[in-house]
Design an enzyme around this catalytic site. Structure first.
Site: not given
Length: 477
Positions: A214, A244, A326
């Protein structure tokens, strides 16, 4: 996202330790082959957890738990960047060849707001991924101006810092930061009209970097910033929205410091950990905490209509993780990566803005991440394990608390059928891992290696039984 399917030569010298459902032959409707539409979810055996819609500004917010109101971190979501969602897909990278060399493994002891009430809680939570834009610089400095003749600014009340600093104590946060910071990067991804910043972990000296899908999904331009301040453009080697994860390649670099990849199989609740990344655009940020829980099933909705939701068997930590973390590293006190930071839980904001850490963060276990990274580097794609059954939450008649994963249908020719599993069986464990819900089963199977055999504990007609089930394999989206 367009992916380069050209295999990359060389084996990564990490051990292929088992760590990772689709279609009817998958772990079930929650997490199986489904488009991001209500119509495509009508054939599922269980209600979808929570889905999101974009707000006019392009930023995203997310509810906390499932629409069914059950407690537990299901329904996570991500922010694709403060200025909006990415636009056109990035161009496939091509032309890279060479030997991918990683360090040896050391085995060391975010859309329109919807909220649902967390059971026995007074505030709604929202699970979001730690990915946001680097926009705080001017805000942080906006109130820093001081009068030139201020008596405080004219005083030098502290001694100069010595250039000959003492070495950091072994096993300290300072020592961990010194070791790992050179192996972490900021990832700046942009497309037409939007941009955002995440983090990444250096895999090889010549520029292979592991991050979250993402972080780079839909980006037309990717740039990485290294710990020494230098930058390089990057291209995508391959991605998997299901897990992911993504591998990117920094162009024209050499001599980078690869991270030491540890193991997530022997983690203990309560052990100290350090998180490193670029929260809110603040690159090379170090925070610390502990492992709060293991095997936590966390679901995040994919931005792609063609991809399944991400359901991870997460390492939960209270180390501060915020949008922008992230893809960054969660490491043990030896400086070995034990997880890739991916999502956070956050108190819902009535203003609809990005919310920050409340000490509930989630990372993809490194054993799963490194297996998938190796597949992406070798083939440009990744696979994950398949059980071959559609499932829903199982609960007692007098309780809403899930007690397992109830099989709705078994796929013909699957491992589940071969092992003799049947509709209405309630799976309660995979190996030594307890299964308390459909998402917990999905996460456990996806974290296993494709084509492995797992021991399944299930209840049939009130009696508990065990059976060995051969897992299948499917290409991850």
């Amino acid at each position: 996202m367009s992916q380069d399917s050209t295999p990359h030569s060389g084996d990564l010298p990490w051990s292929q330790q088992s760590s990772h459902d689709t279609g009817p032959a998958s772990m079930g409707p929650a997490g199986s082959d489904r488009a991001h539409t209500d119509q495509a979810r009508q054939d599922q055996a269980r209600p979808e957890q929570a889905w999101w819609e974009p707000r006019p500004s392009g930023a995203w917010s997310a509810p906390a738990w499932g629409a069914d109101g059950q407690a537990g971190p299901a329904g996570a979501n991500r922010y694709p960047g403060v200025t909006g969602q990415y636009g056109p897909t990035a161009q496939a990278r091509s032309g890279y060849s060479g030997t991918a060399t990683l360090p040896p493994v050391t085995d060391q002891p975010a859309k329109g707001r919807k909220t649902s009430t967390l059971v026995a809680a007074t505030a709604a939570l929202a699970l979001i991924a730690g990915f946001g834009g680097g926009y705080l610089g001017s805000e942080l400095n906006s109130n820093s101006a001081a009068s030139a003749d201020s008596s405080l600014t004219q005083l030098n009340t502290s001694a100069p810092v010595s250039e000959n600093r003492s070495p950091a104590p072994a096993g300290s946060i300072q020592a961990v930061a010194s070791k790992v910071l050179p192996s972490t990067v900021s990832v700046l991804a942009s497309s037409s009209g939007s941009a955002g910043e995440g983090s990444g972990v250096v895999l090889t000296a010549d520029g292979l970097i592991l991050t979250n899908n993402h972080v780079v999904e839909g980006a037309s331009s990717i740039e990485v910033r290294f710990n020494d301040g230098s930058t390089a453009s990057a291209t995508v080697v391959g991605t998997t929205a299901t897990d992911d994860l993504a591998v990117i390649k920094a162009d024209g670099v050499s001599g980078l410091t690869p991270a030491t990849l540890g193991s997530s199989s022997d983690l203990q609740v309560g052990q100290p950990v350090v998180a490193i990344g670029s929260p809110l655009g603040l690159s090379a940020t170090v925070t610390s905490g502990i492992v709060s829980a293991l095997n936590r099933p966390v679901r995040t909705g994919s931005q792609s209509a063609q991809a399944q939701d991400t359901v991870i068997n997460a390492v939960q930590t209270d180390a501060a993780i915020n949008p922008g973390n992230s893809g960054g590293a969660l490491v043990d006190m030896n400086g070995s990566v034990i997880g890739i930071n991916s999502a956070i839980a956050s108190l819902s904001s009535s203003q609809g803005g990005q919310a920050g850490s409340i000490g509930v963060g989630f990372a993809i276990p490194v054993d799963q991440a490194k297996r998938i990274a190796q597949e992406i580097i070798d083939t440009g794609k990744a696979t994950h394990a398949v059980l071959g059954a559609s499932v829903s939450d199982a609960a007692g008649q007098s309780s809403q608390i899930p007690t397992g994963a109830k099989i709705a249908e078994v796929t013909g020719g699957s491992g589940a059928q071969t092992a003799g599993l049947q509709a209405d069986d309630v799976i309660t464990a995979i190996g030594k891992q307890s299964v308390e819900s459909a998402d917990a089963l999905i996460a456990a199977v996806r974290s296993a290696a494709p084509n492995d055999t797992v021991t399944v504990t299930f209840v049939r007609n009130g009696a508990s039984r065990t059976v060995d089930v051969p897992l299948g394999s499917t290409t991850a989206n």
